[in-house]
Design an enzyme around this catalytic site. Structure first.
Site, PDB file in Angstrom:
ATOM      1  N   TYR A  59       2.064 -25.929  87.965  1.00  0.00           N
ATOM      2  CA  TYR A  59       2.733 -27.118  87.196  1.00  0.00           C
ATOM      3  C   TYR A  59       3.234 -28.912  88.013  1.00  0.00           C
ATOM      4  CZ  TYR A  59       4.751 -30.400  83.612  1.00  0.00           C
ATOM      5  OH  TYR A  59       5.786 -31.734  82.582  1.00  0.00           O
ATOM      6  N   LYS A  87       2.179 -31.783  90.477  1.00  0.00           N
ATOM      7  CA  LYS A  87       3.943 -32.887  89.790  1.00  0.00           C
ATOM      8  C   LYS A  87       3.456 -33.206  90.969  1.00  0.00           C
ATOM      9  CE  LYS A  87       3.135 -32.822  84.993  1.00  0.00           C
ATOM     10  NZ  LYS A  87       2.864 -34.463  84.741  1.00  0.00           N
TER      11      LYS A  87
HETATM   12  N1  CAA Z   1      15.560 -20.324  86.368  1.00  0.00           N
HETATM   13  C1  CAA Z   1      16.447 -18.959  86.930  1.00  0.00           C
HETATM   14  N2  CAA Z   1      15.308 -18.178  86.696  1.00  0.00           N
HETATM   15  C2  CAA Z   1      15.153 -18.098  86.109  1.00  0.00           C
HETATM   16  C3  CAA Z   1      14.184 -19.339  85.375  1.00  0.00           C
HETATM   17  C4  CAA Z   1      15.188 -20.978  85.860  1.00  0.00           C
HETATM   18  N3  CAA Z   1      14.188 -21.446  85.055  1.00  0.00           N
HETATM   19  N4  CAA Z   1      12.934 -18.929  83.778  1.00  0.00           N
HETATM   20  C5  CAA Z   1      12.956 -17.630  83.924  1.00  0.00           C
HETATM   21  N5  CAA Z   1      14.191 -16.910  85.404  1.00  0.00           N
HETATM   22  C6  CAA Z   1      14.007 -15.494  85.575  1.00  0.00           C
HETATM   23  C7  CAA Z   1      14.546 -14.901  84.306  1.00  0.00           C
HETATM   24  O1  CAA Z   1      15.965 -14.935  83.995  1.00  0.00           O
HETATM   25  C8  CAA Z   1      13.730 -13.728  84.613  1.00  0.00           C
HETATM   26  O2  CAA Z   1      15.192 -12.895  85.761  1.00  0.00           O
HETATM   27  P1  CAA Z   1      15.595 -10.917  85.437  1.00  0.00           P
HETATM   28  O3  CAA Z   1      13.599 -10.808  86.007  1.00  0.00           O
HETATM   29  O4  CAA Z   1      16.890 -11.358  86.199  1.00  0.00           O
HETATM   30  O5  CAA Z   1      15.078 -11.310  83.962  1.00  0.00           O
HETATM   31  C9  CAA Z   1      13.291 -13.684  86.143  1.00  0.00           C
HETATM   32  O6  CAA Z   1      12.830 -15.151  86.357  1.00  0.00           O
HETATM   33  C10 CAA Z   1      11.413 -14.142  84.921  1.00  0.00           C
HETATM   34  O7  CAA Z   1      11.175 -14.424  83.830  1.00  0.00           O
HETATM   35  P2  CAA Z   1      10.987 -13.370  82.196  1.00  0.00           P
HETATM   36  O8  CAA Z   1      11.752 -12.004  82.505  1.00  0.00           O
HETATM   37  O9  CAA Z   1      10.536 -14.814  81.375  1.00  0.00           O
HETATM   38  O10 CAA Z   1       9.031 -13.469  82.924  1.00  0.00           O
HETATM   39  P3  CAA Z   1       8.129 -13.458  81.849  1.00  0.00           P
HETATM   40  O11 CAA Z   1       7.096 -13.000  83.397  1.00  0.00           O
HETATM   41  O12 CAA Z   1       8.221 -13.130  80.905  1.00  0.00           O
HETATM   42  O13 CAA Z   1       8.628 -15.415  81.611  1.00  0.00           O
HETATM   43  C11 CAA Z   1       7.853 -16.997  82.989  1.00  0.00           C
HETATM   44  C12 CAA Z   1       8.389 -15.522  82.444  1.00  0.00           C
HETATM   45  C13 CAA Z   1       6.463 -17.619  81.634  1.00  0.00           C
HETATM   46  C14 CAA Z   1       8.091 -18.264  83.609  1.00  0.00           C
HETATM   47  C15 CAA Z   1       9.210 -17.767  81.123  1.00  0.00           C
HETATM   48  O14 CAA Z   1      10.105 -17.091  82.146  1.00  0.00           O
HETATM   49  C16 CAA Z   1       8.805 -19.132  80.455  1.00  0.00           C
HETATM   50  O15 CAA Z   1       8.039 -19.232  80.098  1.00  0.00           O
HETATM   51  N6  CAA Z   1      10.482 -19.976  81.412  1.00  0.00           N
HETATM   52  C17 CAA Z   1      10.530 -21.683  81.192  1.00  0.00           C
HETATM   53  C18 CAA Z   1       8.911 -22.307  82.376  1.00  0.00           C
HETATM   54  C19 CAA Z   1       9.884 -23.296  82.618  1.00  0.00           C
HETATM   55  O16 CAA Z   1      10.661 -24.399  82.427  1.00  0.00           O
HETATM   56  N7  CAA Z   1       9.274 -24.318  81.819  1.00  0.00           N
HETATM   57  C20 CAA Z   1       9.471 -26.022  81.847  1.00  0.00           C
HETATM   58  C21 CAA Z   1       8.346 -26.048  80.369  1.00  0.00           C
HETATM   59  S1  CAA Z   1       8.605 -27.972  79.872  1.00  0.00           S
HETATM   60  C22 CAA Z   1       7.507 -28.541  80.903  1.00  0.00           C
HETATM   61  O17 CAA Z   1       7.091 -28.358  81.677  1.00  0.00           O
HETATM   62  C23 CAA Z   1       7.498 -30.287  81.116  1.00  0.00           C
HETATM   63  C24 CAA Z   1       8.560 -30.203  82.577  1.00  0.00           C
HETATM   64  O18 CAA Z   1       8.018 -31.252  82.573  1.00  0.00           O
HETATM   65  C25 CAA Z   1       9.600 -30.383  83.110  1.00  0.00           C
END
Ligand code: CAA
Length: 246
Positions: free
Chosen positions: A154, A158
């Site tokens: 993404y 972007k």
């Molecule tokens: N900042 C810092 N650390 C983060 C983080 C963040 N934003 N997101 C996840 N982490 C960390 C977690 O805390 C975790 O740390 P630990 O291993 O120390 O516990 C590690 O990264 C792995 O995360 P997950 O356990 O969640 O791993 P996963 O494989 O199960 O899932 C993921 C990974 C699918 C990326 C999930 O974390 C997720 O969906 N994150 C959200 C991603 C995001 O911000 N998307 C924005 C969507 S909105 C959009 O896209 C519109 C826009 O324009 C912004």
């Protein structure tokens, strides 16, 4: 007062969320809006809502990742209405994954909609707008273009949107066409609601305004960029994120 009466505008990805808000805003200011999306039901719903509020709109089903469909969207709009004044490239998807787990399918899907889709509409729109010697192109990038955990695909798309925006801005300026990008921060839509709860809380904690944005917050900025008042704004990348990126 912004007045878009008589303007013809296309908003991609306008079936719901941010795109729906943008389409509604432009219509409320007098534009005739082509509500484009792959989701027919959602697009028709946006059109009905706009008409219910006294605005003018029609739907156009189009997958922007398909160059022929995107070309049809632009050329048929220009043929039917004799012009195209405003193009808002909003269509976007996310397939979030940590890089070490990301599959090629997740990469390809996001790049083809969020980046190639923007090229697919901008290329024919630039021909129309050059010929009519006027136009506004507004591309929706994202605060994520600076990098966001779980969004390598993404963020890359972007960031690419910023690149094509700045290039087109230079190329089209002499033809009275402006090209700008908006970087929404964390806006309350289905897309952001799909992140894990702990990530939602983490994101909100990074926003000085202390809240997620609303689609109208972004739509208001787009309305200005689409208007005659913004004729000297070109190649800009504007954050609308409550101070999330400073
Ligand atoms: N900042 C810092 N650390 C983060 C983080 C963040 N934003 N997101 C996840 N982490 C960390 C977690 O805390 C975790 O740390 P630990 O291993 O120390 O516990 C590690 O990264 C792995 O995360 P997950 O356990 O969640 O791993 P996963 O494989 O199960 O899932 C993921 C990974 C699918 C990326 C999930 O974390 C997720 O969906 N994150 C959200 C991603 C995001 O911000 N998307 C924005 C969507 S909105 C959009 O896209 C519109 C826009 O324009 C912004």
């Amino acid at each position: 007062m912004i007045d878009l009466t008589g303007k013809v505008a296309i908003v991609t990805g306008a079936a719901r969320g941010l795109g729906e808000g943008i389409a509604s805003k432009l219509a409320s200011l007098g534009a005739h809006v082509i509500v484009s999306d792959v989701n027919k039901e959602g697009a028709d719903h946006t059109v009905a809502q706009i008409k219910g509020n006294g605005g003018s709109a029609e739907s156009f089903i189009c997958n922007v990742a398909d160059s022929e469909e995107a070309n049809d969207l632009i050329s048929k709009t220009a043929e039917r209405h004799g012009r195209l004044d405003i193009l808002v490239n909003n269509a976007g998807i996310n397939r979030d994954s940590m890089l070490h787990k990301m599959e090629h399918g997740q990469w390809d899907a996001v790049i083809s909609v969020n980046l190639t889709g923007v090229f697919n509409t901008m290329q024919p729109a630039s021909v129309v707008m050059r010929n009519q010697e006027s136009g506004r192109i507004i591309n929706i990038s994202s605060a994520s273009w600076l990098g966001n955990v779980g969004q390598a695909n993404y963020a890359a798309a972007k960031a690419g949107v910023v690149g094509i925006t700045k290039t087109a801005a230079r190329e089209l300026a002499k033809k009275n066409v402006t090209v700008n990008a908006i970087c929404p921060g964390f806006i309350d839509t289905d897309m952001t609601r799909s992140v894990p709860e702990k990530v939602w809380d983490m994101m909100i904690s990074k926003i000085p305004a202390g809240r997620a944005g609303k689609p109208e917050d972004v739509a208001n900025c787009i309305a200005f960029l689409a208007s005659d008042q913004a004729s000297y704004m070109n190649g800009e990348v504007i954050n609308v994120g409550g101070g999330m990126v400073l």
